[in-house]
Motif scaffolding. Structure first.
Motif, short mmCIF file in Angstrom:
data_model
loop_
_atom_site.label_atom_id
_atom_site.label_comp_id
_atom_site.label_asym_id
_atom_site.label_seq_id
_atom_site.Cartn_x
_atom_site.Cartn_y
_atom_site.Cartn_z
N ASP A 107 0.80 -1.21 0.00
CA ASP A 107 0.00 0.00 0.00
C ASP A 107 0.85 1.28 0.00
OD1 ASP A 107 -2.64 1.14 0.05
OD2 ASP A 107 -2.22 1.78 2.10
N LEU A 108 2.17 1.13 0.05
CA LEU A 108 3.03 2.32 0.13
C LEU A 108 2.92 3.20 -1.09
CD1 LEU A 108 6.24 0.79 1.75
CD2 LEU A 108 4.52 2.25 2.82
N ASP A 109 2.67 2.61 -2.27
CA ASP A 109 2.57 3.40 -3.48
C ASP A 109 1.38 2.94 -4.31
OD1 ASP A 109 3.01 5.16 -5.49
OD2 ASP A 109 4.79 4.17 -6.32
N PRO A 110 0.16 3.19 -3.79
CA PRO A 110 -1.03 2.68 -4.49
C PRO A 110 -1.26 3.33 -5.83
CG PRO A 110 -1.65 4.19 -2.73
CD PRO A 110 -0.17 3.98 -2.59
N SER A 111 -0.65 4.49 -6.08
CA SER A 111 -0.88 5.20 -7.35
C SER A 111 0.07 4.74 -8.45
CB SER A 111 -0.72 6.71 -7.14
OG SER A 111 0.61 7.01 -6.72
N ALA A 112 1.00 3.83 -8.12
CA ALA A 112 1.96 3.40 -9.12
C ALA A 112 1.26 2.66 -10.26
CB ALA A 112 3.00 2.49 -8.48
N GLU A 113 1.78 2.82 -11.47
CA GLU A 113 1.25 2.10 -12.62
C GLU A 113 1.46 0.60 -12.41
OE1 GLU A 113 -0.25 0.91 -16.26
OE2 GLU A 113 -0.48 2.79 -15.15
N PRO A 114 0.39 -0.20 -12.49
CA PRO A 114 0.54 -1.65 -12.31
C PRO A 114 1.53 -2.23 -13.30
CG PRO A 114 -1.77 -1.03 -12.26
CD PRO A 114 -1.01 0.18 -12.69
N ALA A 115 2.51 -2.94 -12.79
CA ALA A 115 3.52 -3.55 -13.65
C ALA A 115 3.97 -4.85 -13.02
CB ALA A 115 4.71 -2.62 -13.84
N GLY A 116 4.10 -5.86 -13.86
CA GLY A 116 4.54 -7.15 -13.36
C GLY A 116 3.69 -8.27 -13.92
N THR A 117 3.97 -9.48 -13.45
CA THR A 117 3.28 -10.67 -13.94
C THR A 117 2.41 -11.26 -12.83
OG1 THR A 117 5.04 -11.19 -15.51
CG2 THR A 117 3.55 -12.98 -14.90
N VAL A 118 1.14 -11.39 -13.10
CA VAL A 118 0.21 -12.03 -12.18
C VAL A 118 0.10 -13.49 -12.57
CG1 VAL A 118 -2.14 -12.08 -11.27
CG2 VAL A 118 -1.07 -9.89 -11.85
N ARG A 119 0.51 -14.38 -11.68
CA ARG A 119 0.49 -15.82 -11.95
C ARG A 119 -0.85 -16.39 -11.48
NH1 ARG A 119 5.33 -17.00 -8.11
NH2 ARG A 119 3.95 -15.64 -6.93
N VAL A 120 -1.58 -17.00 -12.40
CA VAL A 120 -2.92 -17.50 -12.09
C VAL A 120 -2.98 -19.01 -12.32
CG1 VAL A 120 -5.39 -17.29 -12.58
CG2 VAL A 120 -3.88 -15.30 -12.87
N GLN A 176 0.10 -14.80 -16.36
CA GLN A 176 0.64 -16.13 -16.68
C GLN A 176 -0.37 -17.17 -16.20
OE1 GLN A 176 4.06 -18.06 -14.42
NE2 GLN A 176 5.12 -17.34 -16.26
N ILE A 177 -0.80 -18.05 -17.11
CA ILE A 177 -1.91 -18.95 -16.83
C ILE A 177 -1.42 -20.38 -16.64
CG2 ILE A 177 -4.07 -19.91 -17.73
CD1 ILE A 177 -4.42 -17.29 -19.29
N HIS A 178 -1.90 -21.03 -15.58
CA HIS A 178 -1.63 -22.44 -15.30
C HIS A 178 -2.98 -23.13 -15.10
CE1 HIS A 178 2.60 -21.34 -14.09
NE2 HIS A 178 1.98 -20.23 -13.78
N GLU A 179 -3.26 -24.21 -15.82
CA GLU A 179 -4.52 -24.93 -15.66
C GLU A 179 -4.35 -25.98 -14.57
OE1 GLU A 179 -7.33 -27.96 -15.82
OE2 GLU A 179 -5.48 -28.38 -16.92
N ALA A 184 -0.63 -21.53 -1.67
CA ALA A 184 -0.05 -21.62 -0.33
C ALA A 184 1.47 -21.57 -0.39
CB ALA A 184 -0.51 -22.90 0.36
N ALA A 185 2.05 -22.16 -1.45
CA ALA A 185 3.51 -22.17 -1.60
C ALA A 185 4.02 -20.89 -2.25
CB ALA A 185 3.92 -23.38 -2.44
N ASP A 186 3.13 -19.93 -2.51
CA ASP A 186 3.49 -18.65 -3.14
C ASP A 186 4.07 -18.85 -4.54
OD1 ASP A 186 3.42 -15.92 -3.14
OD2 ASP A 186 5.38 -15.65 -2.19
N GLU A 187 3.62 -19.90 -5.23
CA GLU A 187 4.05 -20.13 -6.60
C GLU A 187 3.09 -19.51 -7.61
OE1 GLU A 187 5.04 -24.20 -7.41
OE2 GLU A 187 6.04 -24.46 -5.47
N VAL A 188 1.90 -19.12 -7.15
CA VAL A 188 0.98 -18.33 -7.96
C VAL A 188 0.41 -17.22 -7.08
CG1 VAL A 188 0.38 -20.25 -9.49
CG2 VAL A 188 -1.02 -19.78 -7.47
N ASP A 189 -0.16 -16.21 -7.73
CA ASP A 189 -0.72 -15.07 -7.00
C ASP A 189 -2.23 -15.16 -6.86
OD1 ASP A 189 1.89 -13.58 -7.01
OD2 ASP A 189 1.52 -13.64 -9.17
#
Length: 303
Positions: free
Chosen positions: A81-94, A122-125, A136-141
């Motif tokens: 929450d420190l920089d909520p106005s930052a432009e979203p950047a990065g990879t969301v692992r699903v 990034q998509i994982h079925e 739980a293992a923090d391998e996806v978001d």
């Protein structure tokens, strides 16, 4: 109390052994043991006790582990929450099941580049249990999971779940085997049939056993298949009956017997680790999944 030590305790509560905690966090068993001993001194009470060749949490250890989940989630939320106005950047692992990926995720992924060019998905079925393990293992978001209204799964305190949508399911039977009546009458008509269930998830088997029990018998589970297409092939071949979505077309030779009173509904959820929802890339994806915009996109998505 040191947050790193609280993490060790929370992971011990989740995994059950110091060796697994050490492997998960890339450290040694002796380090885990030493740090938990320091945490016990900080807490002023014993947190673990011998259990054969292993250890287990004391009642105080279990209580502190519960607090640790909340504390670590709050720290993570504050950091994000420190920089909520930052432009979203990065990879969301699903990680998610195929229907939710097609129905909910793909429409918004197609729209993301025009809105947030530095955000990737990034998509994982995976089936729900697999997706939750990766989360739980923090391998996806983000995990897209499901359960049924007649077989609710529940979620651990370490995650936050948002409902996405629900869909009615019917019983797939051979064409020409029409059955009238409520769900119990439909199930009674197939008391002597072989039953087909999912090979990678127990939710639909739980539903079958629940409704069959209400109808007065124990179903004979004969075959397990991960693919709905294969399940329909098995029905056509005369090898059994099984649950199928009520809103999707069926293969030639397969009919749908409606299940009502009780209804059978699949419920989809978006699940994240506690404290992570404020991360801007993940927040964007969640807003699109759960807000009004994705509903308009979903109606235009392929079934």
């Amino acid at each position: 109390m040191n947050n790193d030590r609280l993490l060790l305790l929370a992971e011990l509560a989740r995994l059950g052994s110091m060796r697994e905690v050490a492997e998960e966090l890339g450290t040694t068993t002796s380090t885990v043991s030493q740090q938990l001993a320091v945490l016990a001194k900080e807490a002023g009470t014993a947190l673990i006790e011998p259990d054969g060749r292993r250890v287990r949490l004391t009642p105080a250890g279990r209580r502190l582990a519960g607090h640790a989940v909340t504390i670590l989630a709050a720290v993570e939320a504050a950091r994000l929450d420190l920089d909520p106005s930052a432009e979203p950047a990065g990879t969301v692992r699903v990680a998610g099941f195929a229907t939710a990926i097609r129905r909910s995720l793909l429409p918004i992924v197609a729209a993301l580049p025009a809105r947030h060019e530095r955000l990737r998905v990034q998509i994982h079925e995976h089936e729900p249990a697999e997706a939750l393990q990766l989360l739980a293992a923090d391998e996806v978001d983000l995990a897209l999971t499901y359960d049924y209204n007649l077989a609710p799964s529940g979620f651990p305190d370490t995650v936050e779940a948002s409902p996405l949508w629900s869909a009615r399911w019917s019983l797939g039977v051979p064409a020409g085997a029409g059955v009238d009546g409520d769900a119990l009458a439909v199930f009674r008509a197939f008391r002597d049939a072989s039953w087909l269930v999912n090979s990678r998830n127990t939710a639909d088997e739980d539903v079958v056993r629940t409704v069959a029990s209400m109808a007065g018998y124990t179903p004979r589970i004969a075959h397990r298949a991960d693919s709905l297409e294969l399940l329909q092939d098995l029905i056509v071949a005369g090898l059994g009956v099984g649950l199928l979505p009520a809103d999707q077309p069926t293969a030639a030779g397969v009919a749908l017997a409606p299940l009502r009173r009780p209804d059978v509904r699949l419920r989809a959820f978006a699940v994240t680790r506690r404290g992570r929802r404020a991360w801007p890339p993940l927040a964007v994806v969640l807003d699109l999944l759960t807000g009004p915009a994705p509903q308009r996109l979903v109606r235009n998505a392929p079934a």
